[in-house]
Design a protein around this motif. Structure first.
Motif, PDB file in Angstrom:
ATOM      1  N   ASP A   1       0.814  -1.228   0.000  1.00 15.52           N
ATOM      2  CA  ASP A   1       0.000   0.000   0.000  1.00 15.52           C
ATOM      3  C   ASP A   1       0.844   1.273   0.000  1.00 15.52           C
ATOM      4  OD1 ASP A   1      -2.406  -1.235  -0.103  1.00 15.52           O
ATOM      5  OD2 ASP A   1      -3.047  -0.737   1.939  1.00 15.52           O
ATOM      6  N   VAL A   2       0.261   2.309  -0.620  1.00 17.34           N
ATOM      7  CA  VAL A   2       0.827   3.662  -0.570  1.00 17.34           C
ATOM      8  C   VAL A   2      -0.054   4.490   0.366  1.00 17.34           C
ATOM      9  CG1 VAL A   2       1.470   5.710  -1.886  1.00 17.34           C
ATOM     10  CG2 VAL A   2       1.556   3.447  -2.968  1.00 17.34           C
TER      11      VAL A   2
ATOM     12  N   ARG B   1       5.056   2.420   0.503  1.00 14.52           N
ATOM     13  CA  ARG B   1       5.509   3.808   0.337  1.00 14.52           C
ATOM     14  C   ARG B   1       4.656   4.717   1.207  1.00 14.52           C
ATOM     15  NH1 ARG B   1       4.422   4.949  -5.642  1.00 14.52           N
ATOM     16  NH2 ARG B   1       5.371   6.968  -5.213  1.00 14.52           N
TER      17      ARG B   1
ATOM     18  N   THR C   1       1.252   7.922  -8.118  1.00 17.91           N
ATOM     19  CA  THR C   1       0.552   6.657  -7.894  1.00 17.91           C
ATOM     20  C   THR C   1      -0.087   6.143  -9.193  1.00 17.91           C
ATOM     21  OG1 THR C   1      -1.427   7.900  -7.240  1.00 17.91           O
ATOM     22  CG2 THR C   1       0.012   7.143  -5.462  1.00 17.91           C
TER      23      THR C   1
ATOM     24  N   ARG D   1      -3.855   6.616  -9.892  1.00 19.95           N
ATOM     25  CA  ARG D   1      -4.863   5.922  -9.106  1.00 19.95           C
ATOM     26  C   ARG D   1      -5.199   6.627  -7.787  1.00 19.95           C
ATOM     27  NH1 ARG D   1      -3.990   0.474  -6.613  1.00 19.95           N
ATOM     28  NH2 ARG D   1      -6.057  -0.470  -6.666  1.00 19.95           N
TER      29      ARG D   1
ATOM     30  N   PRO E   1      -3.439   7.465  -3.608  1.00 19.79           N
ATOM     31  CA  PRO E   1      -2.942   6.634  -2.510  1.00 19.79           C
ATOM     32  C   PRO E   1      -4.045   5.701  -1.997  1.00 19.79           C
ATOM     33  CG  PRO E   1      -2.517   8.987  -2.116  1.00 19.79           C
ATOM     34  CD  PRO E   1      -3.417   8.899  -3.304  1.00 19.79           C
ATOM     35  N   ASP E   2      -3.629   4.539  -1.479  1.00 21.08           N
ATOM     36  CA  ASP E   2      -4.606   3.584  -0.937  1.00 21.08           C
ATOM     37  C   ASP E   2      -5.258   4.112   0.326  1.00 21.08           C
ATOM     38  OD1 ASP E   2      -4.079   1.155  -2.709  1.00 21.08           O
ATOM     39  OD2 ASP E   2      -2.060   1.729  -2.049  1.00 21.08           O
TER      40      ASP E   2
ATOM     41  N   ARG F   1      -7.652   6.919  -3.417  1.00 25.89           N
ATOM     42  CA  ARG F   1      -8.089   6.066  -4.536  1.00 25.89           C
ATOM     43  C   ARG F   1      -9.513   5.559  -4.289  1.00 25.89           C
ATOM     44  NH1 ARG F   1      -8.804   0.825  -2.872  1.00 25.89           N
ATOM     45  NH2 ARG F   1      -7.148  -0.186  -1.685  1.00 25.89           N
TER      46      ARG F   1
END
Ligand code: NAD
Ligand code: ZN
Ligand code: ZN
Length: 388
Positions: free
Chosen positions: A187-188, A212, A249, A252, A254-255, A299
């Motif tokens: 995951d970011v 990240r 990213t 998309r 960040p998660d 995201r």
């Protein structure tokens, strides 16, 4: 004793005040050895919280030595060295039994005030205005700790105050902020705010498996510290954060996105007074709105975690984006007691560095100066520890 006392918006003074005394059998009195200034204290200094009264003692991050005990406290003894969670919890109500300690149902004697503002009342908090109980804080020589049998966490003598002090608040807060992101390997995570909370959120996100972390602020020394902790950094005065995050990213987002800024970015305080709940007080702000940006950047299907403190109403939250893109929002005052033992062990193992954020040690007498340094980020200030 001496204590750091609130005398009105942007007015602090170290005064001589009466020593605290045992009021209930589950109380303890501590002699404070270290106490820190928190971003949350700045909301009080800035006058964003209307239920402060002149004479209130500030401070909710502190540790010290037990010097007096109520008759019902059997798990502590005089001389024990303890850190105290900022949320006051009875340990036995429904919320405490569910480990939702910052929602204790028995620790806010002014619950009526909080109910008027928020519909229901959270727990009492040290040194955090009459809305959360009017408890005297720990930026003082001594403090009374209610429910001391639950609230005092004993720490090993071979660890320094600087290593364990932040178990009282900001380390568990950074940790819970990351935990609320349900991080999966790869995951970011993007984090708005590289203050003490953001910096602990960076460390926590990596320990919890983030691949990240992208950290956002405008102060070079704070961005440098974030980089040292392995985050990629963005200066929001130099780039468009939304565009930069998209680029970083693959379009998309960040998660997960963490708002470790809170009211500061909005310049929006709490309702003007607890009896005029409908009227939100709005102050000028020339900054981008961190929470809005976090929601817009995340995201599809991701999580926005909000450790940043909010008091009253905030304007123009893009709820359409939240709804249509299936975002999850998680927030709360930290349930500190849950995290103290596991995080103590992580400090011992060297997984988390707590001392790296401390830039200033000052005597308690210089507390108002410490607030100036911390608020205005002078002298590259990141975190101030006061020594009574
Ligand atoms: P801090 O004031 O030191 O840090 C805030 C940082 O945010 C600053 O470095 C500032 O430059 C940065 N910032 C401001 N606007 C920004 C923007 N638009 N984008 C990116 N960065 C921006 O405070 P702190 O001690 O790190 O605390 C952070 C927040 O966490 C505060 O709101 C505080 O009240 C809150 N807090 C919450 C809990 C909890 O239990 N949930 C506990 C402790 C602190
Ligand atoms: Zn705090
Ligand atoms: Zn309780």
């Amino acid at each position: 004793m001496k204590a750091n006392v609130w005398h009105g918006k942007n007015k602090l003074q170290v005064d001589n005040v009466p020593d605290p005394t045992i009021l209930n059998p589950r109380d303890a009195i501590l002699k404070i050895t270290s106490t820190a200034i928190c971003g949350s204290d700045l909301h009080l200094l800035d006058g964003y919280v209307p239920t402060m009264e002149k004479g209130d003692i500030l401070g909710h991050e502190f540790m010290g030595e037990v010097v007096e005990l109520g008759s019902a406290v059997t798990n502590l003894k005089i001389g024990d060295r303890v850190v105290v969670p900022f949320t006051i919890s009875c340990g036995h109500c429904l919320s405490c039994e569910e480990k939702l300690y910052s929602l204790c149902e028995n620790s806010n004697p002014n619950a009526w005030m909080a109910e008027k503002m928020w519909g229901h009342s959270p727990a009492g908090i040290f040194g955090y205005s009459h809305l959360t109980g009017g408890y005297a804080g720990g930026q003082a020589e001594y403090v009374r700790v209610p429910y001391a049998d639950v609230g005092c966490f004993k720490v090993p003598n071979d660890m320094s105050d600087d290593q364990v002090l932040f178990l009282s608040d900001i380390l568990p807060t950074g940790w819970m902020a990351a935990e609320n992101c349900s991080i999966e390997p790869g995951d970011v995570v993007a984090i708005w705010g590289c203050g003490p909370v953001g910096l602990f959120a960076i460390q926590s996100a990596f320990v919890q498996g983030a691949e990240r972390v992208i950290a956002i602020d405008r102060f070079p020394e704070r961005l440098r510290m974030a980089k040292k902790l392995r985050a990629e950094t963005l200066n929001y005065e130099e780039v468009s954060v939304l565009e930069a995050l998209k680029q970083l990213t693959g379009g998309r987002g960040p998660d997960a996105c963490i708002d470790a800024v809170g009211m500061e970015a909005h310049g929006v305080g709490m309702v003007g007074a607890y009896d005029t709940i409908k009227q939100a007080v709005r102050m000028e702000s020339d900054r981008p709105i961190a929470l809005r940006e976090a929601m817009m950047a995340c995201r599809n299907g991701g999580t926005v975690s909000v450790p940043g403190v909010y008091g009253g109403l905030i304007d123009k939250v893009p709820f359409g984006s939240v709804m249509n893109r299936s975002l999850t929002i998680k927030t709360g005052q930290t349930h500190v007691q849950r995290y103290m033992q596991p995080l103590l062990e992580r400090i011992q193992k060297g997984e988390i560095d707590t001392t790296c954020i401390i830039t200033h040690h000052l005597p308690l007498d210089e507390a108002p100066h410490g607030y100036d340094l911390f608020k205005n980020k002078q002298d590259e200030c990141i975190k101030v520890v006061l020594k009574p």
